[in-house]
Write a protein that holds these residues in place. Sequence first.
Motif, PDB file in Angstrom:
ATOM      1  N   SER A 135       0.842  -1.196   0.000  1.00 16.56           N
ATOM      2  CA  SER A 135       0.000   0.000   0.000  1.00 16.56           C
ATOM      3  C   SER A 135       0.874   1.242   0.000  1.00 16.56           C
ATOM      4  O   SER A 135       1.979   1.242   0.553  1.00 16.56           O
ATOM      5  N   ALA A 136       0.334   2.291  -0.612  1.00 16.16           N
ATOM      6  CA  ALA A 136       1.101   3.535  -0.745  1.00 16.16           C
ATOM      7  C   ALA A 136       1.093   4.356   0.532  1.00 16.16           C
ATOM      8  O   ALA A 136       1.957   5.214   0.733  1.00 16.16           O
ATOM      9  N   ASP A 137       0.132   4.098   1.420  1.00 17.94           N
ATOM     10  CA  ASP A 137       0.021   4.909   2.628  1.00 17.94           C
ATOM     11  C   ASP A 137       0.471   4.185   3.889  1.00 17.94           C
ATOM     12  O   ASP A 137       0.098   4.552   4.994  1.00 17.94           O
ATOM     13  N   GLY A 138       1.311   3.139   3.727  1.00 18.36           N
ATOM     14  CA  GLY A 138       1.932   2.475   4.879  1.00 18.36           C
ATOM     15  C   GLY A 138       0.991   1.690   5.764  1.00 18.36           C
ATOM     16  O   GLY A 138       1.254   1.525   6.956  1.00 18.36           O
ATOM     17  N   LYS A 139      -0.098   1.177   5.210  1.00 18.62           N
ATOM     18  CA  LYS A 139      -1.034   0.381   6.016  1.00 18.62           C
ATOM     19  C   LYS A 139      -0.393  -0.930   6.462  1.00 18.62           C
ATOM     20  O   LYS A 139       0.516  -1.445   5.819  1.00 18.62           O
ATOM     21  N   ASP A 140      -0.898  -1.474   7.552  1.00 20.70           N
ATOM     22  CA  ASP A 140      -0.492  -2.806   7.996  1.00 20.70           C
ATOM     23  C   ASP A 140      -0.909  -3.798   6.914  1.00 20.70           C
ATOM     24  O   ASP A 140      -2.069  -3.792   6.477  1.00 20.70           O
ATOM     25  N   PRO A 141       0.017  -4.662   6.441  1.00 20.48           N
ATOM     26  CA  PRO A 141      -0.320  -5.629   5.373  1.00 20.48           C
ATOM     27  C   PRO A 141      -1.575  -6.439   5.672  1.00 20.48           C
ATOM     28  O   PRO A 141      -2.326  -6.799   4.767  1.00 20.48           O
ATOM     29  N   ARG A 142      -1.812  -6.710   6.955  1.00 24.28           N
ATOM     30  CA  ARG A 142      -2.983  -7.513   7.329  1.00 24.28           C
ATOM     31  C   ARG A 142      -4.299  -6.760   7.110  1.00 24.28           C
ATOM     32  O   ARG A 142      -5.372  -7.370   7.084  1.00 24.28           O
ATOM     33  N   ASP A 143      -4.188  -5.424   6.954  1.00 23.11           N
ATOM     34  CA  ASP A 143      -5.379  -4.630   6.635  1.00 23.11           C
ATOM     35  C   ASP A 143      -5.598  -4.503   5.138  1.00 23.11           C
ATOM     36  O   ASP A 143      -6.626  -3.971   4.696  1.00 23.11           O
ATOM     37  N   VAL A 144      -4.611  -4.979   4.381  1.00 28.21           N
ATOM     38  CA  VAL A 144      -4.675  -4.854   2.923  1.00 28.21           C
ATOM     39  C   VAL A 144      -5.114  -6.160   2.272  1.00 28.21           C
ATOM     40  O   VAL A 144      -5.997  -6.182   1.404  1.00 28.21           O
ATOM     41  N   VAL A 145      -4.497  -7.272   2.679  1.00 31.15           N
ATOM     42  CA  VAL A 145      -4.833  -8.585   2.105  1.00 31.15           C
ATOM     43  C   VAL A 145      -5.030  -9.612   3.224  1.00 31.15           C
ATOM     44  O   VAL A 145      -4.581  -9.415   4.355  1.00 31.15           O
ATOM     45  N   SER A 146      -5.689 -10.713   2.869  1.00 31.77           N
ATOM     46  CA  SER A 146      -5.914 -11.810   3.817  1.00 31.77           C
ATOM     47  C   SER A 146      -5.523 -13.128   3.166  1.00 31.77           C
ATOM     48  O   SER A 146      -5.470 -13.242   1.923  1.00 31.77           O
TER      49      SER A 146
END
Length: 384
Positions: free
Chosen positions: A58-69
Amino acid sequence: MFNEETENSMSQLLNEYDVKKLTRGEILKGTVLDVSDKEASVNINYAFDGLISKEELSADGKDPRDVVSIGDEIDVYVISPNDGEGYVELSLIRALEIKEKEDIKDAFNNQNNIIVKIKEEIKGGLIAYYGNVRVFIPGSLASRQRIELSTLLGKDLEIRITELDLRNNKVVGSRRAIEEEEYNKNKKAIWANLKEGEKTKGVVKKLVKFGAFVDIGGVEGLIHISDLSWERVNKPEDVVKEGDMVEVFIGSVDRDKERLSLILKDVAKEPWTVHSSDLKEGDIVEGKVVRLTSFGAFVELFEGIEGLVHLSEITDDNIVKSSDVLELNQKVKVKVLSINKEDKKIALSIKDATESSKEYLNYIDNDEEDGTSLGDLLKGFKFE
């Protein structure tokens, strides 16, 4: 036997994985195997699994776990076929960006709409994003109506791409184009259903010297100053103000030229209809001077009904103009000389009304001098 088993294993490996050489920039399909706070591993149906770092998720530094599962099927971009540790280095952001640019290109070519997120207000307009693709919306194209751009911040907005140059990262969008299209569709339907004489509601949009423009739900019509009230109106703002909700009657409809006249005054209270039986030729009534002209004076007898006192009917004295002897708003007695109900015209006389009054007074004076009262003259008459 050993060679046969080895051969079978290799054959199975070839069937299970695509062992062709990967190249940078390829877009592959993958399934998320595992996710941590730093990265995500992905099965790309290859001899080696892929790895996506937090920065490439993600471009805004989100926790990977909030992006994909785990189990998600995603498109990934090959950054490097081998990261040196037995993994294929991948990027979700870059794959999405390529797909998003393809979506934008397709939307631009086919004039389809896309949904963007409004992120920032800058001088001249708004900055929005379609995924990771930056889109500029000029202030003049943010809406068909005049609005505060700040009210759109943080919102999803449906727009149409009007300019596209991906090589120079120039993407321009318009919300106004969509609203204009919807407005024109609604406008056609409204014009088709307009019927003269019908009553409808509208909002006063603009006041001009000769009347008021009213929006009746997508179509604007003009209320001429003479149709604002049955009484004489000097300025439209004496009757209505911008933003007022009003009930109007539909006057004339010109669909070809898209011109519409509206009437604010209640047609059921038309003065000539209401007072048609209140005036007869020969009557002497009181009125108010409402207009002075070079040829005479107009006197209002009832609200919305005026008659003309010609210059020659004002006085027996020689006058050049009506203002020599009359003033605006002056109360005067007038005699009704003639009534033309069809053309709504009344001829009046001030001097005849004055002479009649003088004759009446002289008659009473003479009676009193002779010792005969008006009561004496009327003796013997029965009144019903």
